[in-house]
Design an enzyme around this catalytic site. Structure first.
Site, PDB file in Angstrom:
ATOM      1  N   HIS A  57      -7.877   1.447   1.549  1.00 22.39           N
ATOM      2  CA  HIS A  57      -7.721   1.167   2.981  1.00 22.39           C
ATOM      3  C   HIS A  57      -8.384   2.256   3.830  1.00 22.39           C
ATOM      4  O   HIS A  57      -7.751   2.862   4.706  1.00 22.39           O
ATOM      5  CB  HIS A  57      -6.238   1.032   3.358  1.00 22.39           C
ATOM      6  CG  HIS A  57      -6.034   0.251   4.636  1.00 22.39           C
ATOM      7  ND1 HIS A  57      -4.877  -0.432   4.917  1.00 22.39           N
ATOM      8  CD2 HIS A  57      -6.839   0.041   5.709  1.00 22.39           C
ATOM      9  CE1 HIS A  57      -4.972  -1.011   6.098  1.00 22.39           C
ATOM     10  NE2 HIS A  57      -6.164  -0.742   6.596  1.00 22.39           N
ATOM     11  N   GLU A  82       0.841  -1.196   0.000  1.00 27.14           N
ATOM     12  CA  GLU A  82       0.000   0.000   0.000  1.00 27.14           C
ATOM     13  C   GLU A  82       0.876   1.246   0.000  1.00 27.14           C
ATOM     14  O   GLU A  82       1.824   1.315   0.776  1.00 27.14           O
ATOM     15  CB  GLU A  82      -0.927   0.000   1.218  1.00 27.14           C
ATOM     16  CG  GLU A  82      -1.916  -1.169   1.199  1.00 27.14           C
ATOM     17  CD  GLU A  82      -2.859  -1.173   2.403  1.00 27.14           C
ATOM     18  OE1 GLU A  82      -2.753  -0.273   3.276  1.00 27.14           O
ATOM     19  OE2 GLU A  82      -3.702  -2.078   2.478  1.00 27.14           O
TER      20      GLU A  82
END
Length: 317
Positions: free
Chosen positions: A281, A262
């Protein structure tokens, strides 16, 4: 009862630290709360801190925390913290389990409705200016499987049950399963849930046991019209195996809020797969986090002040 010092470290973002400081200031004794805005301030204040609220804990920080007895983190996941090091120093670690249950469960519901009603198809057609009718289904009567029925999984189960879904789940201690489940299996029996569920929601923590829990074998067990929703951690899934399962239609689709890397790399095939719906997220985001964090932190602070650390809520170490 003593008056321990609680430090908000610089590892918290300024907005979070400001909101949390405002919430805590009215509930802790005068002089009990300190806030560090820079690494230098954190290192300066750490030696006097009995507890810290942080979003990360390096070895250098831990070595400087000579009076530390308690670490409170603001996430449910604690895989990035050295639990062995904390245990060796007799420092309690508590998480924010339950704080994110409502927003994450609502986002899971959105993923379920998106695939069942094929809303992602409509959104993509709109972006191209295309009017092309398609059919949607109903969640009622479908089977929802939840891998990891903790606070988040329980709320997901409640929402699914409220829509008339059959709800299955896995839990390390089956005896404590919530009554909303129609059936509960031991954590090691997750294959049974995968085999039976139309929608599979990953809500388990990332541990040595759950890393890579879903791989090629598991995707072949799932029905070809099944949908995976991951709001746990990216590494609970073998991402390469998931991409292949989506490309070859071993499963119908995936709703993903978490990823192995990420931000998700720009060259990931997941960006362009028509049967993948991605969010960055953010499933745990809510305007109510600070007040919910405050409830946990104040309760644990009072336990710390009473020297009853074993009674802390959400204790991991």
């Amino acid at each position: 009862m003593s008056t321990p010092t609680l430090l908000l470290t610089h590892r918290l973002t300024p907005d979070i630290a400001s909101d949390l400081h405002a919430e805590l200031a009215n509930h802790l004794p005068d002089g009990a709360l300190a806030r560090a805005r820079t690494p230098e301030e954190t290192f300066e204040l750490l030696p006097e801190a009995d507890g810290i609220v942080t979003a990360g804990l390096s070895e250098d920080l831990l070595d400087s925390a000579t009076s530390l007895r308690w670490v409170q983190v603001l996430s449910a996941g604690v895989d990035q913290y050295d639990q062995d090091a904390l245990e060796a120093r007799d420092i309690a670690l508590t998480n924010a389990s339950g704080v994110h249950a409502e927003p994450i469960a609502e986002q899971v519901l959105w993923f379920l409705l998106t695939f069942e009603r094929r809303l992602h198809v409509g959104v993509r057609q709109q972006s191209r200016g295309v009017w092309e009718r398609f059919e949607g289904g109903e969640l009622r009567g479908k089977t929802l499987g939840i891998i990891g029925v903790g606070a988040i999984g329980t709320r997901v189960a409640e929402l699914g049950s409220g829509l008339g879904m059959t709800v299955l789940g896995t839990k390390r201690t089956v005896e404590t399963a919530p009554t909303v489940l129609d059936d509960c299996f031991a954590a090691d029996d997750h294959h049974e849930v995968l085999r039976r569920a139309d929608y599979v929601v990953l809500a388990c923590p990332l541990t040595d046991e759950t890393e890579g829990l879903l791989g090629s074998e598991e995707f072949r067990l799932m029905p070809s019209d099944a949908v995976l929703v991951n709001i746990a951690r990216g590494d609970v899934v073998d991402e390469d195996a998931l991409i292949r399962a989506l490309q070859y239609r071993l499963i119908r689709g995936a709703g993903l809020d978490v990823f192995s890397t990420e931000p998700l790399p720009s060259d990931s095939p997941l960006w362009n797969l028509s049967n993948a719906v991605l969010t960055p997220h953010m499933a745990g985001s809510t305007p109510h986090k600070a007040e919910r964090w405050q409830d946990i932190i104040v309760e644990n602070y009072e336990v710390l002040a009473s020297d009853k650390v074993d009674e802390m809520v959400n204790r991991i170490v």
